[in-house]
Motif scaffolding. Structure first.
Motif, PDB file in Angstrom:
ATOM      1  N   ASN A  39       0.826  -1.211   0.000  1.00 44.49           N
ATOM      2  CA  ASN A  39       0.000   0.000   0.000  1.00 44.49           C
ATOM      3  C   ASN A  39       0.860   1.262   0.000  1.00 44.49           C
ATOM      4  O   ASN A  39       0.561   2.226  -0.708  1.00 44.49           O
ATOM      5  CB  ASN A  39      -0.933   0.000   1.217  1.00 44.49           C
ATOM      6  N   GLN A  43       0.823   4.009  -2.849  1.00 54.32           N
ATOM      7  CA  GLN A  43       0.480   5.365  -2.408  1.00 54.32           C
ATOM      8  C   GLN A  43       1.451   6.379  -2.995  1.00 54.32           C
ATOM      9  O   GLN A  43       1.062   7.458  -3.442  1.00 54.32           O
ATOM     10  CB  GLN A  43       0.541   5.409  -0.872  1.00 54.32           C
ATOM     11  N   ASP A  49      -5.500   3.649  -4.759  1.00 49.03           N
ATOM     12  CA  ASP A  49      -6.952   3.507  -4.898  1.00 49.03           C
ATOM     13  C   ASP A  49      -7.376   3.303  -6.348  1.00 49.03           C
ATOM     14  O   ASP A  49      -8.459   3.700  -6.764  1.00 49.03           O
ATOM     15  CB  ASP A  49      -7.653   4.737  -4.294  1.00 49.03           C
TER      16      ASP A  49
END
Ligand code: MN3
Length: 203
Positions: A39, A43, A49
């Motif tokens: 993640n 990021q 996302d």
């Protein structure tokens, strides 16, 4: 955002093949760390996302900006591989039925299930350093280094995987990896593996 999947059984459920201590550390620390670092890497390049599946990301690593590509490869591979690994096991194991199509295919190639498992175990013993052993839908048994997955090169998802990193067995078996592999067979969820084979061959 990726998240740590729940284990389909309790931490102590695979003992004595794999102890509660190993399962706890392996899932809640090692796997969690792969998820967190995956993640963080995504990021950094505004991809956390994106909604892409981990399979899609690993099949198209060239699309990932180079400065985080290795982190995504290692930690994304770690997340994918462990997510599969947990499901490949079940308390007490679950054997293949006599008329299983997977059994038929493996017996055609290797002569018997025992012979197939011997090949798999020998490959597990032969992995130098950290890596994995995989059973592919073709019946082929392959290995990978670190957290690489056959999915990355071939786009084909393995049916069954075995983690042979030392963190997977050292607390229980010290340096005796072959004994870990022997005991691991007693908790393999062949029903799950058969389901993946059915999905792969009918899809
Ligand atoms: Mn591991």
């Amino acid at each position: 955002m990726f998240s740590l999947p729940q284990l389909p059984y309790a931490y102590d459920a695979l003992a004595p093949a794999i102890s509660e201590e190993i399962m706890t550390l392996h899932h809640s620390k090692h796997h969690q760390a792969y998820v967190d670092k995956l993640n963080a890497a995504l990021q950094e390049v505004q991809l956390v996302d994106s909604g892409r599946t981990i399979e899609d990301i690993l099949m198209h690593l060239d699309d990932i900006p180079e400065r985080v590509r290795m982190a995504v490869r290692n930690n994304g591979g770690g997340h994918y591989n462990h997510s599969l690994f947990w499901q490949c096991m079940t308390p007490g194991g679950a054997p293949l039925s006599a008329d299983s199509t997977l059994r038929q295919m493996l017996e055609d190639i290797y002569g018997s299930m025992d012979a197939c498992m011997e090949v798999f175990s020998a490959k597990a013993a032969g992995v130098f350093g950290s890596g994995w052993v995989w059973l592919m839908p073709s019946g082929e048994i392959v290995t990978s280094q670190n957290q690489d997955s056959p999915l990355m090169d071939s786009g084909v998802e393995p049916l069954l995987g075995l983690d042979v990193w030392e963190h997977a067995y050292y607390l229980d078996y010290k340096n005796v990896r072959p004994e870990y592999v022997t005991q691991w067979w007693t908790v393999v969820n062949w029903k799950f593996v058969q389901q993946r084979y059915s999905d792969a061959t009918n899809g």
